[in-house]
Motif scaffolding. Structure first.
Motif, PDB file in Angstrom:
ATOM      1  N   VAL A   1       0.852  -1.189   0.000  1.00 45.48           N
ATOM      2  CA  VAL A   1       0.000   0.000   0.000  1.00 45.48           C
ATOM      3  C   VAL A   1       0.893   1.246   0.000  1.00 45.48           C
ATOM      4  N   VAL A   2       0.492   2.249  -0.798  1.00 49.89           N
ATOM      5  CA  VAL A   2       1.289   3.475  -0.835  1.00 49.89           C
ATOM      6  C   VAL A   2       0.552   4.662  -0.205  1.00 49.89           C
ATOM      7  N   ASP A   3      -0.747   4.483   0.043  1.00 49.42           N
ATOM      8  CA  ASP A   3      -1.499   5.524   0.749  1.00 49.42           C
ATOM      9  C   ASP A   3      -2.823   4.924   1.226  1.00 49.42           C
ATOM     10  N   VAL A   4      -3.414   5.547   2.232  1.00 47.77           N
ATOM     11  CA  VAL A   4      -4.731   5.087   2.703  1.00 47.77           C
ATOM     12  C   VAL A   4      -5.614   6.319   2.866  1.00 47.77           C
ATOM     13  N   ALA A   5      -6.798   6.289   2.251  1.00 45.82           N
ATOM     14  CA  ALA A   5      -7.717   7.429   2.337  1.00 45.82           C
ATOM     15  C   ALA A   5      -8.789   7.141   3.383  1.00 45.82           C
TER      16      ALA A   5
ATOM     17  N   ALA B   1      -7.434   1.726   0.527  1.00 49.26           N
ATOM     18  CA  ALA B   1      -5.980   1.707   0.332  1.00 49.26           C
ATOM     19  C   ALA B   1      -5.640   1.814  -1.148  1.00 49.26           C
ATOM     20  N   GLU B   2      -4.590   2.613  -1.391  1.00 49.50           N
ATOM     21  CA  GLU B   2      -4.076   2.695  -2.756  1.00 49.50           C
ATOM     22  C   GLU B   2      -2.853   1.811  -2.775  1.00 49.50           C
ATOM     23  N   HIS B   3      -2.816   0.842  -3.660  1.00 50.88           N
ATOM     24  CA  HIS B   3      -1.597   0.043  -3.692  1.00 50.88           C
ATOM     25  C   HIS B   3      -1.065  -0.184  -5.073  1.00 50.88           C
TER      26      HIS B   3
ATOM     27  N   ILE C   1       0.576  -0.635 -12.210  1.00 54.12           N
ATOM     28  CA  ILE C   1      -0.848  -0.387 -11.990  1.00 54.12           C
ATOM     29  C   ILE C   1      -1.077   0.087 -10.564  1.00 54.12           C
ATOM     30  N   VAL C   2      -1.926   1.094 -10.427  1.00 51.77           N
ATOM     31  CA  VAL C   2      -2.328   1.552  -9.094  1.00 51.77           C
ATOM     32  C   VAL C   2      -3.757   1.075  -8.871  1.00 51.77           C
ATOM     33  N   ALA C   3      -3.981   0.363  -7.780  1.00 52.28           N
ATOM     34  CA  ALA C   3      -5.324  -0.157  -7.500  1.00 52.28           C
ATOM     35  C   ALA C   3      -5.830   0.406  -6.180  1.00 52.28           C
TER      36      ALA C   3
ATOM     37  N   ARG D   1      12.244   0.891 -12.374  1.00 54.38           N
ATOM     38  CA  ARG D   1      11.328   1.989 -12.008  1.00 54.38           C
ATOM     39  C   ARG D   1      10.499   1.657 -10.781  1.00 54.38           C
ATOM     40  N   ALA D   2      10.090   0.379 -10.709  1.00 54.25           N
ATOM     41  CA  ALA D   2       9.214  -0.035  -9.604  1.00 54.25           C
ATOM     42  C   ALA D   2       9.828   0.301  -8.254  1.00 54.25           C
ATOM     43  N   GLY D   3      11.143   0.391  -8.205  1.00 56.78           N
ATOM     44  CA  GLY D   3      11.797   0.647  -6.915  1.00 56.78           C
ATOM     45  C   GLY D   3      12.189   2.088  -6.692  1.00 56.78           C
TER      46      GLY D   3
END
Ligand code: FAD
Length: 315
Positions: free
Chosen positions: A115-119, A124-126, A133-135, A269-271
């Motif tokens: 997860v890269v953020d939680v609203a 969760a944005e992951h 892809i951002v899900a 890039r992923a990293g």
């Protein structure tokens, strides 16, 4: 406000930056409650308070750290159930993800990783498929268990005066199934930790040899930066694997990322693609890395990197 449990990631009492990121995120979602397992709390309590821990659950019992991840999952499960926590946040490291999986099973709930953020509402944005892809996802029932990628959230100081509470957990035979027999601490050297550094200078296949990595190290040292490498460079044995950045290496998100002689493959890039400012030095103007940079230098790294190092050292 409801309590959000944050498992503190520390090595012998030194709190990892990711914990400060998790505390910041937890306070956006509710009240951050740190869960400390093991020794060394006294030396780190100020840091946790500075970054907004409103409560600290302290489990200093040696037994909890003598075994591999299971005791931490058992403790978090107990706390989540007894205190009615709204969510549990752990770092999306190897250990953190294993704890998250075990914990979700114990709680009969869902786990969200990378997860890269939680609203609001724990949406969760992951980042999946190597960041391609951002899900957005949400746990539908029970206490969400969320593993957050290091360097995704900017840690913000928000001084608090945490209430401390000693806690313990009874371990089952299964929890004790795998005991830690030896800990080997990675040699840190003089440079900052790769995943926590504000500046990272990475070299790729274009660097050409292990010997030539001295040029990359020279630039890194002039900036007080960490050194990273592409997989092409680590696979060739030019730089140790522990410094590999990318999908199968470390994830970094520094203020400044300098890539020299790196083409910018999706797995690299992923990293590093969440770095704040990206600079690339590459002799091929068509290299894909130029698609995501803030500043690009088309040229030979063997000319540019030493010149840059010299200029920075003059200042
Ligand atoms: P190359 O792609 O060969 O690029 C070298 C670049 O250097 C070129 O763009 C060239 O123009 C430039 N160059 C050459 N000489 C000079 C010079 N003198 N001056 C300036 N520029 C020069 N890769 C990772 O990095 N991290 C990972 O975690 C990772 N995981 C992977 C996982 C899987 C499952 C797979 C399949 C691949 C993975 N890879 C990973 C590999 C990835 O696909 C690429 O092969 C790798 O990133 C390429 O490394 P590179 O950019 O250093 O090399």
């Amino acid at each position: 406000m409801s309590e959000i449990l944050v498992l503190v990631d520390h090595v012998d009492g030194e709190v990892k930056k990711v914990t400060l990121e998790l505390l910041t995120l937890a306070n956006r979602l509710g009240d951050a409650a740190a869960v400390w397992v093991g020794a060394g709390y006294e030396g780190s309590k100020e840091k946790l308070a500075e970054y907004g821990a409103k409560k600290v659950y302290l489990a200093a019992d040696e037994e909890l750290t003598s075994y591999v991840v299971a005791p931490k999952a058992a403790l978090l499960a107990q706390l989540a159930q007894d205190r009615g926590a709204a969510a549990v946040l752990v770092a999306a490291t190897g250990e953190g993800k294993e704890i998250a999986g075990r914990l979700a099973v114990k709680l009969g709930t869902g786990v969200l990783t990378d997860v890269v953020d939680v609203a609001e509402g724990f949406v969760a944005e992951h980042s999946i498929f190597g960041g391609a892809i951002v899900a957005h996802a949400k746990v539908k029932e029970g206490t969400p268990v969320i593993a957050v990628r290091p360097n995704s959230i900017a840690p913000e100081a928000a001084p608090a005066t945490p209430a401390e509470e000693q806690v313990s957990v009874a371990l089952s035979d299964t929890d004790k199934a795998a005991r830690i027999v030896e800990r080997v601490v990675e040699e840190k050297g003089e440079r900052p930790d790769l995943t926590e550094a504000a500046i990272v200078v990475s070299g790729g296949r274009g660097v050409g040899s292990a010997e030539n990595f001295k040029i990359i190290e020279g630039l890194a040292d002039s900036l007080g930066a960490a050194v990273g490498a592409s997989r092409a460079a680590t696979d060739a044995g030019w730089y140790p694997h522990q410094f590999q950045v990318g999908q199968t290496g470390k994830t970094v998100s520094p203020q400044l990322y300098i890539a020299a002689g790196i083409s910018g493959a999706i797995q690299h890039r992923a990293g590093m693609q969440t770095s704040k400012t990206i600079v690339a030095i590459n002799k091929d103007a068509e290299a894909p890395i130029f698609e995501l940079v803030d500043f690009g230098v088309v040229g030979d790294l063997f000319q540019i990197v030493p010149q840059l190092t010299e200029e920075i050292n003059k200042r």
